[in-house]
Write a protein that holds these residues in place. Sequence first.
Motif, PDB file in Angstrom:
ATOM      1  N   ALA A  31       2.412  -4.499   3.326  1.00 53.48           N
ATOM      2  CA  ALA A  31       1.468  -5.129   4.246  1.00 53.48           C
ATOM      3  C   ALA A  31       1.683  -6.633   4.293  1.00 53.48           C
ATOM      4  CB  ALA A  31       0.037  -4.810   3.830  1.00 53.48           C
ATOM      5  N   PHE A  65       0.885  -1.166   0.000  1.00 53.49           N
ATOM      6  CA  PHE A  65       0.000   0.000   0.000  1.00 53.49           C
ATOM      7  C   PHE A  65       0.918   1.210   0.000  1.00 53.49           C
ATOM      8  CE2 PHE A  65      -2.742  -3.109   2.236  1.00 53.49           C
ATOM      9  CZ  PHE A  65      -3.799  -3.108   1.337  1.00 53.49           C
ATOM     10  N   HIS A  69      -5.973 -12.662  16.239  1.00 51.66           N
ATOM     11  CA  HIS A  69      -4.765 -12.270  16.951  1.00 51.66           C
ATOM     12  C   HIS A  69      -4.752 -12.905  18.335  1.00 51.66           C
ATOM     13  CE1 HIS A  69      -7.512  -8.800  17.919  1.00 51.66           C
ATOM     14  NE2 HIS A  69      -7.254  -9.320  19.087  1.00 51.66           N
ATOM     15  N   PRO A 128       0.087 -10.154  15.541  1.00 52.40           N
ATOM     16  CA  PRO A 128      -0.377  -8.946  16.211  1.00 52.40           C
ATOM     17  C   PRO A 128      -1.087  -8.000  15.237  1.00 52.40           C
ATOM     18  CG  PRO A 128       1.978  -8.831  15.856  1.00 52.40           C
ATOM     19  CD  PRO A 128       1.548 -10.190  15.410  1.00 52.40           C
ATOM     20  N   SER A 129      -1.719  -6.992  15.784  1.00 48.67           N
ATOM     21  CA  SER A 129      -2.470  -6.037  14.969  1.00 48.67           C
ATOM     22  C   SER A 129      -1.577  -5.381  13.912  1.00 48.67           C
ATOM     23  CB  SER A 129      -3.049  -4.966  15.892  1.00 48.67           C
ATOM     24  OG  SER A 129      -4.051  -4.275  15.213  1.00 48.67           O
ATOM     25  N   GLY A 130      -2.103  -5.314  12.691  1.00 52.68           N
ATOM     26  CA  GLY A 130      -1.370  -4.624  11.631  1.00 52.68           C
ATOM     27  C   GLY A 130      -0.315  -5.460  10.940  1.00 52.68           C
ATOM     28  N   CYS A 131      -0.314  -6.782  11.159  1.00 51.72           N
ATOM     29  CA  CYS A 131       0.747  -7.608  10.585  1.00 51.72           C
ATOM     30  C   CYS A 131       0.389  -8.117   9.195  1.00 51.72           C
ATOM     31  CB  CYS A 131       1.079  -8.773  11.490  1.00 51.72           C
ATOM     32  SG  CYS A 131      -0.195 -10.030  11.519  1.00 51.72           S
ATOM     33  N   GLY A 132      -0.794  -7.790   8.705  1.00 49.11           N
ATOM     34  CA  GLY A 132      -1.135  -8.166   7.335  1.00 49.11           C
ATOM     35  C   GLY A 132      -2.059  -9.360   7.200  1.00 49.11           C
ATOM     36  N   LYS A 133      -2.717  -9.729   8.293  1.00 45.08           N
ATOM     37  CA  LYS A 133      -3.615 -10.891   8.232  1.00 45.08           C
ATOM     38  C   LYS A 133      -4.828 -10.618   7.352  1.00 45.08           C
ATOM     39  CE  LYS A 133      -4.400 -10.725  12.681  1.00 45.08           C
ATOM     40  NZ  LYS A 133      -3.669  -9.568  13.199  1.00 45.08           N
ATOM     41  N   THR A 134      -5.482  -9.482   7.627  1.00 46.43           N
ATOM     42  CA  THR A 134      -6.676  -9.153   6.857  1.00 46.43           C
ATOM     43  C   THR A 134      -6.320  -8.956   5.384  1.00 46.43           C
ATOM     44  OG1 THR A 134      -7.696  -8.143   8.772  1.00 46.43           O
ATOM     45  CG2 THR A 134      -8.563  -7.511   6.636  1.00 46.43           C
ATOM     46  N   THR A 135      -5.190  -8.314   5.147  1.00 50.98           N
ATOM     47  CA  THR A 135      -4.766  -8.084   3.771  1.00 50.98           C
ATOM     48  C   THR A 135      -4.603  -9.415   3.033  1.00 50.98           C
ATOM     49  OG1 THR A 135      -3.607  -6.130   4.559  1.00 50.98           O
ATOM     50  CG2 THR A 135      -3.038  -6.906   2.364  1.00 50.98           C
ATOM     51  N   VAL A 166       3.991   1.052   2.282  1.00 49.38           N
ATOM     52  CA  VAL A 166       3.816   0.045   3.333  1.00 49.38           C
ATOM     53  C   VAL A 166       3.749  -1.338   2.715  1.00 49.38           C
ATOM     54  CG1 VAL A 166       2.355  -0.723   5.227  1.00 49.38           C
ATOM     55  CG2 VAL A 166       2.507   1.710   4.696  1.00 49.38           C
ATOM     56  N   TYR A 171      -8.581  -7.505  -2.802  1.00 47.79           N
ATOM     57  CA  TYR A 171      -7.331  -6.839  -3.144  1.00 47.79           C
ATOM     58  C   TYR A 171      -6.620  -7.645  -4.215  1.00 47.79           C
ATOM     59  CZ  TYR A 171      -7.593  -4.033   1.164  1.00 47.79           C
ATOM     60  OH  TYR A 171      -7.965  -3.164   2.158  1.00 47.79           O
ATOM     61  N   GLU A 195     -11.277 -12.630  12.179  1.00 44.82           N
ATOM     62  CA  GLU A 195     -11.533 -12.385  13.596  1.00 44.82           C
ATOM     63  C   GLU A 195     -13.027 -12.392  13.912  1.00 44.82           C
ATOM     64  OE1 GLU A 195      -9.138  -9.591  15.479  1.00 44.82           O
ATOM     65  OE2 GLU A 195      -7.716  -9.361  13.832  1.00 44.82           O
TER      66      GLU A 195
HETATM   67  N1  LIG Z   1      -6.384  -0.194   2.248  1.00 50.56           N
HETATM   68  C1  LIG Z   1      -5.202   0.076   2.823  1.00 50.56           C
HETATM   69  N2  LIG Z   1      -4.491   1.167   2.460  1.00 50.56           N
HETATM   70  C2  LIG Z   1      -3.291   1.437   3.023  1.00 50.56           C
HETATM   71  N3  LIG Z   1      -2.706   0.688   3.971  1.00 50.56           N
HETATM   72  C3  LIG Z   1      -3.365  -0.406   4.393  1.00 50.56           C
HETATM   73  C4  LIG Z   1      -4.645  -0.768   3.846  1.00 50.56           C
HETATM   74  N4  LIG Z   1      -5.060  -1.897   4.460  1.00 50.56           N
HETATM   75  C5  LIG Z   1      -4.093  -2.224   5.330  1.00 50.56           C
HETATM   76  N5  LIG Z   1      -3.073  -1.338   5.300  1.00 50.56           N
HETATM   77  C6  LIG Z   1      -1.837  -1.409   6.101  1.00 50.56           C
HETATM   78  O1  LIG Z   1      -1.277  -2.676   5.914  1.00 50.56           O
HETATM   79  C7  LIG Z   1      -0.842  -3.232   7.135  1.00 50.56           C
HETATM   80  C8  LIG Z   1      -1.546  -4.545   7.412  1.00 50.56           C
HETATM   81  O2  LIG Z   1      -2.913  -4.322   7.626  1.00 50.56           O
HETATM   82  P1  LIG Z   1      -3.957  -5.477   7.934  1.00 50.56           P
HETATM   83  O3  LIG Z   1      -5.311  -4.873   7.964  1.00 50.56           O
HETATM   84  O4  LIG Z   1      -3.773  -6.595   6.978  1.00 50.56           O
HETATM   85  O5  LIG Z   1      -3.541  -5.925   9.397  1.00 50.56           O
HETATM   86  P2  LIG Z   1      -4.178  -7.043  10.342  1.00 50.56           P
HETATM   87  O6  LIG Z   1      -3.142  -8.050  10.566  1.00 50.56           O
HETATM   88  O7  LIG Z   1      -5.470  -7.515   9.777  1.00 50.56           O
HETATM   89  O8  LIG Z   1      -4.402  -6.234  11.688  1.00 50.56           O
HETATM   90  P3  LIG Z   1      -5.637  -6.291  12.731  1.00 50.56           P
HETATM   91  O9  LIG Z   1      -5.361  -7.433  13.652  1.00 50.56           O
HETATM   92  O10 LIG Z   1      -5.531  -4.987  13.440  1.00 50.56           O
HETATM   93  O11 LIG Z   1      -6.896  -6.430  11.967  1.00 50.56           O
HETATM   94  C9  LIG Z   1      -1.096  -2.166   8.187  1.00 50.56           C
HETATM   95  O12 LIG Z   1       0.108  -1.468   8.380  1.00 50.56           O
HETATM   96  C10 LIG Z   1      -2.133  -1.280   7.570  1.00 50.56           C
HETATM   97  O13 LIG Z   1      -1.978   0.040   8.026  1.00 50.56           O
END
Ligand SMILES: Nc1ncnc2c1ncn2[C@@H]1O[C@H](COP(=O)(O)OP(=O)(O)OP(=O)(O)O)[C@@H](O)[C@H]1O
Lengths: 369, 308
Positions: A17, A12, A191, A36-43, A15, A52, A158
């Motif tokens: 992800a 992104f 998480h 942990p939060s923000g590690c890219g799981k949802t992505t 970043v 995506y 989650e």
């Molecule tokens: N649409 C987007 N545009 C820009 N950056 C993004 C976008 N989606 C996610 N990110 C960034 O990519 C990284 C991973 O995000 P992601 O949502 O995959 O985390 P996660 O593991 O699902 O976290 P959580 O447990 O908080 O849901 C983060 O740094 C987030 O800020």
Amino acid sequence: MKITIKALCKLFGKVKAVDNLALEIRDGEFVALLGPSGCGKTTTLLMLAGIYKPSSGSIRFGEKVINHLTPKERNIGMVFQSYALYPHMTTFDNISYPLKLKKVHKKEMMKRVQATADMMGIGELLDRKPAELSGGQQQRVAVARALVKEPAILLFDEPLSNLDAKLRLRMRGEIKRLQESLGVTSVYVTHDQVEAMTMASRIAVMNFGVLQTYGSPNQLYDHPDTVFVAGFIGAPPMNFLEMRFEERDDGFYLGSQALEIRIPDERGAQAKQNDVPQRVIMGSRPEDVSVVAERDGDFKAEVYLIEPLGREDLVTFRFDSEEIRALTPAPFHGQIGETMSLKLDKEKVHLFNPETKVSVLRSGNGGSS
Amino acid sequence: MRGQLAPYVFLSPTLVLVTLFFFIPLVMVFILSFTNLDMTNFGILEWWSPANWSLDNYIKIFTNRFFSKILGNTIMYVVLTLTVFNVGLALVIALITTHINRRAGFAFRVLWFLPRITPVVVYIMMWKALAGPAPMGIINSILGPLGIGSGKYLLNTNPWVFIILANGFIGASFGMILFSSAIEAIPKDYLMASKVDGATTWQTIRYVELPALKWPLLFVTTYQTLSLLTSFQQIMLLTDGGPGLYQTEVWALTAYHRALTSYFGNTQWGYGAAWSVVLVIIGIVMAVIYLRVFKFGELVEEPKIDQL
Ligand SMILES: Nc1ncnc2c1ncn2[C@@H]1O[C@H](COP(=O)(O)OP(=O)(O)OP(=O)(O)O)[C@@H](O)[C@H]1O
Ligand SMILES: [Mg+2]
């Protein structure tokens, strides 16, 4: 449906992800993506769903590369953390939505919606709007909506984190049973390491978009590959102490100012084979630290904090400038400030290279993954 | 005591302004509509005295030779501008600009705001220039080579087209802003869920986004109906009700003409006020109908949550 992910990246802007992810998920397997939060799981999940587009790398369902397919063409069901139930639609309309889009015949649709709703125990709630449902009921509707089109792959993001502790425990069991009985390949993002341990057959641990390790819950617990995994899996988390690694004539020793322990020969030999450096990070889980009589102890430490957990007490000890936590059978006989003798279970000692943060106890060629 | 007084002290400036410039004029217009006050008897007629009140003005309105023409014009003007532009085009622009690149969408919406922030006289002058006869008017210069049109002054040949276009281009930006912010406020999860459920973009718009726009649609429709019913400046500047006799005369313009110009006869304040009062009543009736049609009650229904 088997899923094969190779060299998958998602950027992104600047970043990263998801960074060079490789993962293979067997047909019918239940895999947890943990981190942990923000590690890219949802992505990662949204790339599997087709929301995506990957920046690079490939995703295969079966043998077919599906990078370019739209969500519609992927035959997946997904449960969102927020449930994402359409607020203006009744439960029936929500569950039947995927079928309506597939132009399934009305009669068939009614039958399948009712069957799925009954299976999830919400057959009575079909004419309610989401706002008229409790969190747990909404959760079930969301699962029913994901299941109704009989998807080849189920994705969960989650799904339980908005429920209270008791309901979470119950839904955890229900989702696991459901997955086992339907045999649908599932990827479950969480998480919560307990959720991952209890539900999944294999866990992929991620941090900063990078896959840390991938293995069965027991493997990750007993033989963590990295300091991160060792610290992330297991509650309360593992103790880490920086120590000296020494080979002597009679065996292998770990030492620091306050203590010296001898570790089992096979562990020491393995570490030596993996080019263990002089200084190592020693890891020991709180349940492997015990309070013993003075003559059996490895070292002495002062009681700093006592946290009763019911069945056990979590006791934090201090020695030198270090801290170590022990799980002791409740009730704990000791007082804050008291000096006691502690012993480590040497069979379960973990050793990591402080530079690479990788375990030096891995067998084989030493490559992780 | 002081604590109880404070709110009124703070409210008083607004209260005074609203009373002075809204409530009193409102009551005065209402009373005036029952009198025959005009330029000739101003200062002589005791318009505040019930003895001088009658329903004559209202009878005059409904027996007016051009009553049906004016009513028809008003309905056509409001319905066409509202549906095609203020709601229709507004929705289309909002949907398009929220489904393309964010920045491009924003820039596009800013462009659409220009007509609204341009002074109305300048704006109408531009339309008049556009509609000019060949070879000056731009539209005629384009139509001519294509062999369409006669090259005449288009405001004379097609006045309604220009009235609706000129009003619509301003009106659309209001709905556009409301709709696009409502669309952007829809949680992304709904849109993702819909896609995963197998919907195309169009199906997602149809089944998920449009239902979420129920409130802004109700609001824009109601608000714009009322503002179109009462708006006349653009028409006045463009055609002033012409070019034919009462050809583009709408209700609000009639009220203005009767009360404040000597278009036909004297400035008839009482008679003009009566036209306005009827228009206000029409507006209220329309608003009530909208609330019914959109099932306002359902939107505020009490939930029936219970435990699992
Ligand atoms: N649409 C987007 N545009 C820009 N950056 C993004 C976008 N989606 C996610 N990110 C960034 O990519 C990284 C991973 O995000 P992601 O949502 O995959 O985390 P996660 O593991 O699902 O976290 P959580 O447990 O908080 O849901 C983060 O740094 C987030 O800020
Ligand atoms: Mg997430």
